[in-house]
Design an enzyme around this catalytic site. Structure first.
Site, PDB file in Angstrom:
ATOM      1  N   HIS A 234      51.956  42.831  42.853  1.00  0.00           N
ATOM      2  CA  HIS A 234      50.739  42.440  42.132  1.00  0.00           C
ATOM      3  C   HIS A 234      51.178  41.887  40.778  1.00  0.00           C
ATOM      4  CE1 HIS A 234      46.791  42.478  40.339  1.00  0.00           C
ATOM      5  NE2 HIS A 234      46.268  42.838  41.492  1.00  0.00           N
ATOM      6  N   ARG A 280      48.788  35.450  45.069  1.00  0.00           N
ATOM      7  CA  ARG A 280      49.514  36.494  44.336  1.00  0.00           C
ATOM      8  C   ARG A 280      51.023  36.306  44.300  1.00  0.00           C
ATOM      9  NH1 ARG A 280      46.805  42.170  45.930  1.00  0.00           N
ATOM     10  NH2 ARG A 280      44.908  41.549  44.869  1.00  0.00           N
ATOM     11  N   ARG A 373      49.092  38.964  51.731  1.00  0.00           N
ATOM     12  CA  ARG A 373      47.712  39.421  51.970  1.00  0.00           C
ATOM     13  C   ARG A 373      46.738  38.812  50.959  1.00  0.00           C
ATOM     14  NH1 ARG A 373      44.769  43.627  49.613  1.00  0.00           N
ATOM     15  NH2 ARG A 373      46.603  43.931  48.324  1.00  0.00           N
TER      16      ARG A 373
END
Ligand code: SIN
Length: 526
Positions: A234, A280, A373
């Protein structure tokens, strides 16, 4: 002294996947085993984003499907993506039925915008506290039902099997960190739902307990594993020296926050025209690269005209503790291991390659997320696949549990190293994972990682169960990363910096493949 529990189904883990499977299995007799108290130390409860679902007039499951496929960098299993995007609305309806109040503006859902979604699509509860509320609602719903036995404070160590048939699991009760009793769970259906593995990295947003124990158990049971090289970092973990690093939800960037360096330069555009809204993996790599050049990196919310405290109560709390004001100060950030797309290979109903063994949530890999994801698809996948496992088990006639065989062999005979020594080596292992198998890897760093794992193994002899599992999981990820000789999604190799579509396939292997590789390659070192 040992105890034996017997039930139709035993579930390991009390995050969203474990709880959702348990409640959906009614009326089967279920034992739910959890390492701490119910819901404690689960990544689910820490989730700040929410649940992605196409609930507005202009959006649709098809558009959600397309965004998910695009983010996954070509590697997703389309059937799994179809299932989660099409069943999203059922999840929302179920949660509203059990009393969950999603944030609304009048009668409309109040939706967040997160990177790589074409629309505002993320349903949330009390701003950034979705995970906590979802876990609380599920726990209270589960407690009202009579078919679930809860067993707390048990760490699961092994799957007990006969050939390829799972017969149950064994673990130990720990009181004040001391092993008190060994416990056995006999059941024809074992469901692993212990979450991901962020904590095998030095920088992580995950709770300490989340270090891949289900992957270690499944590997030891010879279950197929898949795509372990894909670890999502992240981009915006709060960098104030805390371990784990507090997450600053992507929804803050969705409200217009910038990522800047010490010169107030928005450097992300050097790598992607979408800047802060790029996927991301791209944002995390840009930040990592910029840091390696000697820059500091920050989230800048000073210009964002929102009620920060109301929209982001969790983030506000962390910032307050660090005396940082989002309306006045730059907020220091660092990429941190956040989510694992790889895991125990499961089919479209959550079955692993071992009979009677199932997996759901982050420890499993359905292929829905491919190589990267899309934000807030993880809670969605957890709900959808947990329900699918329960529906599949409920649709089959109950199976008779087999007597557990040779259980005494599973009880460790040697004393393990002290907790203090284990802690030192766990930190060394996590640092090695960050440095050598992190955002950016190559053959040299992956080899260095193995050498470091062997050193830790040599110096610690009788390893603690946790350190042993962490080492196994680290080796498995490093092995998987070594074998994908291309860069795709979150897996970036500086020695193979581009995608190679000739290699476009899922990376499936079992534990033995790792050992064969190590024996051939590192004979001298071992
Ligand atoms: C976030 O809120 O940024 C995290 C959500 C997610 O990982 O899906």
């Amino acid at each position: 002294m040992e105890s034996i529990y017997k039930s139709d189904v035993v579930i390991v883990g009390s995050g969203i996947s474990g709880l959702m499977t348990a409640v959906s299995l009614y009326p089967r007799k279920v034992t739910l085993v959890t390492k701490r108290k119910l819901g404690e130390m689960s990544s689910s409860a820490w989730a700040q984003g929410g649940i992605a679902a196409a609930v507005t007039k202009h959006d649709s499951p098809q558009k959600h499907f397309e965004d998910t496929i695009k983010a996954s960098s070509g590697l997703s299993n389309e059937s799994a993506v179809k299932v989660i995007t099409e069943e999203a609305l059922d999840v929302v309806k179920f949660l509203e039925k059990i009393g969950v109040n999603f944030d609304k503006n009048g009668s409309e859902f109040s939706l967040s915008k997160e990177a790589a979604h074409s629309y505002r699509r993320v349903l949330k509860i009390n701003g950034d506290q979705s995970g906590k509320f979802l876990v609380d609602y599920l726990i209270s719903y589960a407690k009202q039902q009579g078919h679930i036995t809860f067993v707390e404070d048990v760490s699961i160590d092994h799957i007990i099997q006969k050939e390829n048939q799972c017969l149950g699991i064994m673990g130990h009760i720990h009181k004040n960190e001391v092993i008190d009793n060994f416990v056995f769970f006999q059941s024809p259906n074992v469901i692993l739902a212990t979450g991901g593995l962020g904590s095998i990295y030095a920088h992580t947003t995950n709770p300490r307990d989340v270090y891949g124990e289900a992957i270690a158990m499944a590997a030891k049971a010879n279950a197929e594993l898949v795509d372990l090289e894909f670890v999502q970092f992240h981009p915006t973990a709060l960098d104030i020296g805390l371990d784990p690093a507090p997450l600053l939800t992507e929804a803050i960037r969705g409200e217009g926050a910038f990522i800047v360096d010490e010169n107030n330069k928005r450097f992300l555009f050097e790598d992607d025209p979408l800047g802060e809204m790029a996927p991301r993996d791209v944002v995390s790599r840009s930040i990592h690269k910029h840091k390696l050049k000697g820059h500091s990196t920050f989230l800048d919310c000073r210009h964002v005209k929102i009620n920060f405290e109301r929209m982001f109560p969790t983030a506000s709390q962390y910032l307050k503790q660090a005396s940082i004001s989002p309306s006045k100060d730059f907020i220091p950030i660092i990429p941190a291991a956040h989510y694992h797309m790889g895991g125990i290979k499961v089919d479209i109903n959550g079955r692993t390659s071992v009979d009677g063994l199932w997996a759901c949530g982050e420890c499993s890999s359905t292929g829905a997320h491919g190589a990267n994801r899309l934000a807030s698809n993880s809670l969605l996948e957890a709900f959808v696949f947990s329900k699918r496992i329960a529906d599949t088990i409920n649709s089959e006639p109950p199976k008779k549990g087999h007597k557990l065989l040779n259980i005494e062999n599973y009880i460790p005979k040697e004393k393990t190293i002290s907790k203090i020594r284990a802690k030192k080596y766990i930190w060394q292992l996590r640092s090695a994972m960050n440095k050598f198998v992190g955002v950016d890897r190559n053959k040299l760093t992956l080899d260095q990682a193995f050498i470091e794992f062997f050193r830790i193994e040599r110096e610690t002899k009788s390893l603690s169960a946790k350190l042993k599992d962490m080492l196994l999981v680290s080796k498995l990820i490093t092995f998987a990363a070594m074998h994908r000789k291309e860069s795709r999604g979150t897996h970036f190799r500086s020695d193979y910096p581009t995608k190679n579509n000739k290699l476009l396939k899922r990376n499936v292997f079992i534990q033995n493949d790792l050992y064969e590789y190590l024996n051939n390659k590192f004979e001298k070192v071992i």
